[in-house]
Design a protein around this motif. Structure first.
Motif, PDB file in Angstrom:
ATOM      1  N   TYR A  45       0.825  -1.200   0.000  1.00 37.27           N
ATOM      2  CA  TYR A  45       0.000   0.000   0.000  1.00 37.27           C
ATOM      3  C   TYR A  45       0.866   1.260   0.000  1.00 37.27           C
ATOM      4  CZ  TYR A  45      -3.269   3.559   1.621  1.00 37.27           C
ATOM      5  OH  TYR A  45      -4.025   4.705   1.742  1.00 37.27           O
ATOM      6  N   VAL A  46       1.966   1.256   0.750  1.00 38.49           N
ATOM      7  CA  VAL A  46       2.883   2.408   0.779  1.00 38.49           C
ATOM      8  C   VAL A  46       3.511   2.621  -0.595  1.00 38.49           C
ATOM      9  CG1 VAL A  46       5.044   3.264   1.753  1.00 38.49           C
ATOM     10  CG2 VAL A  46       3.320   2.233   3.251  1.00 38.49           C
ATOM     11  N   GLU A  47       3.821   1.522  -1.282  1.00 42.21           N
ATOM     12  CA  GLU A  47       4.372   1.651  -2.632  1.00 42.21           C
ATOM     13  C   GLU A  47       3.358   2.287  -3.577  1.00 42.21           C
ATOM     14  OE1 GLU A  47       7.410   1.110  -3.770  1.00 42.21           O
ATOM     15  OE2 GLU A  47       8.069   0.621  -1.732  1.00 42.21           O
ATOM     16  N   GLU A  48       2.093   1.945  -3.431  1.00 40.45           N
ATOM     17  CA  GLU A  48       1.063   2.553  -4.264  1.00 40.45           C
ATOM     18  C   GLU A  48       0.931   4.044  -3.961  1.00 40.45           C
ATOM     19  OE1 GLU A  48      -0.679   1.355  -6.695  1.00 40.45           O
ATOM     20  OE2 GLU A  48       0.063  -0.700  -6.585  1.00 40.45           O
ATOM     21  N   LEU A  49       1.054   4.424  -2.685  1.00 41.53           N
ATOM     22  CA  LEU A  49       1.008   5.845  -2.329  1.00 41.53           C
ATOM     23  C   LEU A  49       2.167   6.616  -2.962  1.00 41.53           C
ATOM     24  CD1 LEU A  49       0.022   5.807   1.467  1.00 41.53           C
ATOM     25  CD2 LEU A  49      -1.418   6.423  -0.485  1.00 41.53           C
ATOM     26  N   LYS A  50       3.353   6.019  -2.939  1.00 42.39           N
ATOM     27  CA  LYS A  50       4.509   6.686  -3.540  1.00 42.39           C
ATOM     28  C   LYS A  50       4.298   6.894  -5.030  1.00 42.39           C
ATOM     29  CE  LYS A  50       7.984   4.994  -0.267  1.00 42.39           C
ATOM     30  NZ  LYS A  50       9.184   4.162  -0.094  1.00 42.39           N
ATOM     31  N   LYS A  51       3.767   5.900  -5.695  1.00 41.39           N
ATOM     32  CA  LYS A  51       3.549   6.029  -7.140  1.00 41.39           C
ATOM     33  C   LYS A  51       2.501   7.092  -7.461  1.00 41.39           C
ATOM     34  CE  LYS A  51       4.747   1.235  -8.215  1.00 41.39           C
ATOM     35  NZ  LYS A  51       4.250  -0.072  -8.723  1.00 41.39           N
ATOM     36  N   ALA A  52       1.489   7.185  -6.622  1.00 38.92           N
ATOM     37  CA  ALA A  52       0.405   8.120  -6.904  1.00 38.92           C
ATOM     38  C   ALA A  52       0.765   9.547  -6.521  1.00 38.92           C
ATOM     39  CB  ALA A  52      -0.860   7.674  -6.169  1.00 38.92           C
ATOM     40  N   LEU A  53       1.367   9.746  -5.327  1.00 38.72           N
ATOM     41  CA  LEU A  53       1.568  11.091  -4.796  1.00 38.72           C
ATOM     42  C   LEU A  53       2.976  11.640  -4.991  1.00 38.72           C
ATOM     43  CD1 LEU A  53      -0.314  10.624  -1.402  1.00 38.72           C
ATOM     44  CD2 LEU A  53      -1.224  11.530  -3.549  1.00 38.72           C
ATOM     45  N   ILE A  54       3.947  10.792  -5.197  1.00 38.09           N
ATOM     46  CA  ILE A  54       5.335  11.258  -5.293  1.00 38.09           C
ATOM     47  C   ILE A  54       5.858  11.160  -6.724  1.00 38.09           C
ATOM     48  CG2 ILE A  54       7.699  10.841  -4.512  1.00 38.09           C
ATOM     49  CD1 ILE A  54       6.549   9.896  -1.860  1.00 38.09           C
ATOM     50  N   PHE A  55       5.698   9.996  -7.336  1.00 41.55           N
ATOM     51  CA  PHE A  55       6.275   9.775  -8.665  1.00 41.55           C
ATOM     52  C   PHE A  55       5.439  10.412  -9.760  1.00 41.55           C
ATOM     53  CE2 PHE A  55       7.953   5.691  -6.626  1.00 41.55           C
ATOM     54  CZ  PHE A  55       9.015   6.378  -6.067  1.00 41.55           C
ATOM     55  N   GLY A  56       4.194  10.780  -9.463  1.00 36.33           N
ATOM     56  CA  GLY A  56       3.362  11.482 -10.441  1.00 36.33           C
ATOM     57  C   GLY A  56       3.070  10.679 -11.673  1.00 36.33           C
ATOM     58  N   GLN A  93     -13.358  24.052   3.315  1.00 36.85           N
ATOM     59  CA  GLN A  93     -12.678  22.756   3.241  1.00 36.85           C
ATOM     60  C   GLN A  93     -12.608  22.287   1.786  1.00 36.85           C
ATOM     61  OE1 GLN A  93     -14.815  20.059   5.763  1.00 36.85           O
ATOM     62  NE2 GLN A  93     -13.926  20.883   7.670  1.00 36.85           N
ATOM     63  N   CYS A  94     -11.765  21.281   1.591  1.00 40.05           N
ATOM     64  CA  CYS A  94     -11.611  20.663   0.253  1.00 40.05           C
ATOM     65  C   CYS A  94     -11.469  19.158   0.456  1.00 40.05           C
ATOM     66  CB  CYS A  94     -10.402  21.245  -0.463  1.00 40.05           C
ATOM     67  SG  CYS A  94     -10.084  20.466  -2.060  1.00 40.05           S
ATOM     68  N   HIS A  95     -12.338  18.435  -0.210  1.00 40.16           N
ATOM     69  CA  HIS A  95     -12.264  16.970  -0.133  1.00 40.16           C
ATOM     70  C   HIS A  95     -11.348  16.462  -1.265  1.00 40.16           C
ATOM     71  CE1 HIS A  95     -13.597  12.956   0.924  1.00 40.16           C
ATOM     72  NE2 HIS A  95     -13.772  12.725  -0.397  1.00 40.16           N
ATOM     73  N   PHE A  96     -10.287  15.785  -0.848  1.00 40.97           N
ATOM     74  CA  PHE A  96      -9.275  15.306  -1.819  1.00 40.97           C
ATOM     75  C   PHE A  96      -9.165  13.793  -1.697  1.00 40.97           C
ATOM     76  CE2 PHE A  96      -4.747  14.272  -2.743  1.00 40.97           C
ATOM     77  CZ  PHE A  96      -4.750  14.593  -4.083  1.00 40.97           C
ATOM     78  N   SER A  97      -9.254  13.086  -2.818  1.00 41.77           N
ATOM     79  CA  SER A  97      -9.143  11.615  -2.846  1.00 41.77           C
ATOM     80  C   SER A  97      -8.290  11.182  -4.043  1.00 41.77           C
ATOM     81  CB  SER A  97     -10.531  10.968  -2.909  1.00 41.77           C
ATOM     82  OG  SER A  97     -11.187  11.337  -4.119  1.00 41.77           O
ATOM     83  N   TYR A  98      -7.740  10.023  -3.927  1.00 43.52           N
ATOM     84  CA  TYR A  98      -6.866   9.472  -4.999  1.00 43.52           C
ATOM     85  C   TYR A  98      -7.171   7.988  -5.155  1.00 43.52           C
ATOM     86  CZ  TYR A  98      -4.367   9.475  -0.523  1.00 43.52           C
ATOM     87  OH  TYR A  98      -4.061   9.413   0.821  1.00 43.52           O
ATOM     88  N   GLU A  99      -7.223   7.537  -6.416  1.00 41.12           N
ATOM     89  CA  GLU A  99      -7.629   6.180  -6.758  1.00 41.12           C
ATOM     90  C   GLU A  99      -6.640   5.532  -7.726  1.00 41.12           C
ATOM     91  OE1 GLU A  99     -11.416   6.713  -8.498  1.00 41.12           O
ATOM     92  OE2 GLU A  99     -12.453   7.133  -6.593  1.00 41.12           O
ATOM     93  N   ARG A 100      -6.710   4.212  -7.736  1.00 42.24           N
ATOM     94  CA  ARG A 100      -5.895   3.423  -8.677  1.00 42.24           C
ATOM     95  C   ARG A 100      -6.806   2.836  -9.731  1.00 42.24           C
ATOM     96  NH1 ARG A 100      -1.422  -0.165  -9.186  1.00 42.24           N
ATOM     97  NH2 ARG A 100      -1.513  -0.797 -11.375  1.00 42.24           N
ATOM     98  N   ASN A 101      -6.479   3.103 -11.000  1.00 40.32           N
ATOM     99  CA  ASN A 101      -7.285   2.599 -12.106  1.00 40.32           C
ATOM    100  C   ASN A 101      -6.982   1.128 -12.368  1.00 40.32           C
ATOM    101  OD1 ASN A 101      -8.640   4.991 -12.633  1.00 40.32           O
ATOM    102  ND2 ASN A 101      -7.028   5.734 -14.002  1.00 40.32           N
ATOM    103  N   LEU A 102      -8.011   0.378 -12.683  1.00 36.81           N
ATOM    104  CA  LEU A 102      -7.901  -1.017 -13.079  1.00 36.81           C
ATOM    105  C   LEU A 102      -8.614  -1.207 -14.404  1.00 36.81           C
ATOM    106  CD1 LEU A 102      -8.638  -2.738  -9.633  1.00 36.81           C
ATOM    107  CD2 LEU A 102      -6.412  -2.327 -10.691  1.00 36.81           C
ATOM    108  N   LYS A 103      -8.492  -2.399 -14.981  1.00 35.81           N
ATOM    109  CA  LYS A 103      -9.145  -2.665 -16.262  1.00 35.81           C
ATOM    110  C   LYS A 103     -10.667  -2.612 -16.129  1.00 35.81           C
ATOM    111  CE  LYS A 103      -5.440  -5.553 -18.104  1.00 35.81           C
ATOM    112  NZ  LYS A 103      -5.066  -6.899 -18.615  1.00 35.81           N
ATOM    113  N   ASP A 104     -11.187  -3.175 -15.036  1.00 41.07           N
ATOM    114  CA  ASP A 104     -12.638  -3.250 -14.854  1.00 41.07           C
ATOM    115  C   ASP A 104     -13.182  -2.089 -14.026  1.00 41.07           C
ATOM    116  OD1 ASP A 104     -12.506  -5.613 -16.240  1.00 41.07           O
ATOM    117  OD2 ASP A 104     -12.346  -6.846 -14.428  1.00 41.07           O
ATOM    118  N   GLY A 105     -12.324  -1.222 -13.489  1.00 40.02           N
ATOM    119  CA  GLY A 105     -12.795  -0.118 -12.654  1.00 40.02           C
ATOM    120  C   GLY A 105     -11.630   0.510 -11.922  1.00 40.02           C
ATOM    121  N   SER A 106     -11.880   0.910 -10.671  1.00 36.75           N
ATOM    122  CA  SER A 106     -10.832   1.533  -9.864  1.00 36.75           C
ATOM    123  C   SER A 106     -11.126   1.290  -8.389  1.00 36.75           C
ATOM    124  CB  SER A 106     -10.761   3.034 -10.142  1.00 36.75           C
ATOM    125  OG  SER A 106     -11.983   3.674  -9.787  1.00 36.75           O
TER     126      SER A 106
END
Length: 306
Positions: A66-77, A96-109
């Motif tokens: 999970y930490v590796e996925e965070l690095k790819k999404a928020l650090i490596f861009g 306030q501002c609601h901020f979320s981040y997701e990982r795309n998959l073939k069938d969804g995210s």
């Protein structure tokens, strides 16, 4: 503290452009802070280590993965690759501002995380900080680029020197090969000449040996013939003497006949026998002299071959 700054485009408004800065102390797994701005407004928030562990548990994912996925999404861009999506929802009433981040998959995210960011009262300070960070990064990159350019120039000079040295080595190698070839040709010709001379001397020695053997055989044959002839002459003379003695008259008759006859008995047979007896001694001397000469020639040829 380490920081990164990336540019994102929310899924709800692809034309909008936001700048996301993530900062952490030792590692992002121990928690991180977020600053989000569109150049006019700014929002900030933090994610603790416990929240990271809770998000990983909710998704039933290994924490390290999970930490590796965070690095790819928020650090490596890696947004540009289409692997991650970001959602920004501004609540102006609550600031306030609601901020979320997701990982795309073939069938969804699937959602990696979300948090509520608080509005910054002085966004100009945040923008100023981001600009300063960008300038610092740019200065560091320029220094690194200059260092790499100098290193590249040094390596290029070393490459030129190595190429020149290599050319000199190739020339020296070609000269050495030519010199060694010439010396080899000279040595080879000398060896061939020496081999031809030795073969010539060997052939001469063989011919001399054959001639010597033939001479010895002829001399031995001559000696045997001479001895046989001497034996034959001796037996003939004895028979002649016996015949003469039997045919001669008695002493008184011989005396009368000698007195009455003017003829004298010829001494030619005895002179002939004396000459035949003396010939072998002269022949042996000639043979000894010839053998001495042949031995001297053989020694001379043998020393030349060695």
């Amino acid at each position: 503290m380490e920081k990164t700054l990336i540019r994102i485009h929310p899924v709800s408004d692809p034309e909008a452009e936001y700048f996301l800065q993530v900062s952490w102390e030792k590692d992002i797994s121990s928690g991180f802070g977020i600053i989000l701005t569109d150049g006019e407004y700014a929002w900030t928030g933090t994610v603790s280590e416990a929240e990271i562990s809770r998000e990983a548990a909710d998704m039933e994912m290994n924490r390290e993965k999970y930490v590796e996925e965070l690095k790819k999404a928020l650090i490596f861009g890696e947004e540009s690759a289409g692997k991650y999506n970001f959602t920004v929802s501004v609540d102006e009433e609550n600031a306030q501002c609601h901020f979320s981040y997701e990982r795309n998959l073939k069938d969804g995210s699937f959602r990696l995380g979300s948090l509520k960011l608080q509005k910054v009262s002085h966004p100009a300070d945040v923008v100023k900080e981001l600009i300063g960070y960008c300038l610092d990064c740019l200065g560091g990159l320029q220094v690194k680029n200059e260092h790499l350019q100098k290193e590249n120039e040094r390596l290029f000079c070393d490459l030129s020197d190595v190429e020149k040295r290599l050319e000199k080595c190739v020339e020296a190698k070609e000269e050495l090969e030519a010199d060694l070839y010439n010396r080899f040709v000279l040595v080879l010709n000398e060896k061939k000449t020496k081999i031809r001379n030795l073969q010539k001397l060997l052939n001469e020695a063989k011919e001399l040996a054959v001639d010597t053997q033939c001479t010895r055989d002829s001399i031995a044959t001559t000696q045997m013939a001479t001895e046989k002839e001497d034996d034959y002459d001796g037996s003939t003379e004895e028979e002649s003497e016996n015949l003469i003695q039997s045919s001669l008259p008695s002493a008184p008759e011989r005396r009368d006949s000698l007195l009455g006859s003017p003829d004298v008995i010829s001494t030619a047979p005895r002179r002939k026998r004396r000459q035949r007896t003396m010939n072998p001694a002269g022949t042996e001397a000639k043979i000894a002299t010839y053998e001495t000469e042949m031995l001297a020639k053989e020694k001379k040829v043998g020393s030349a071959i060695v």
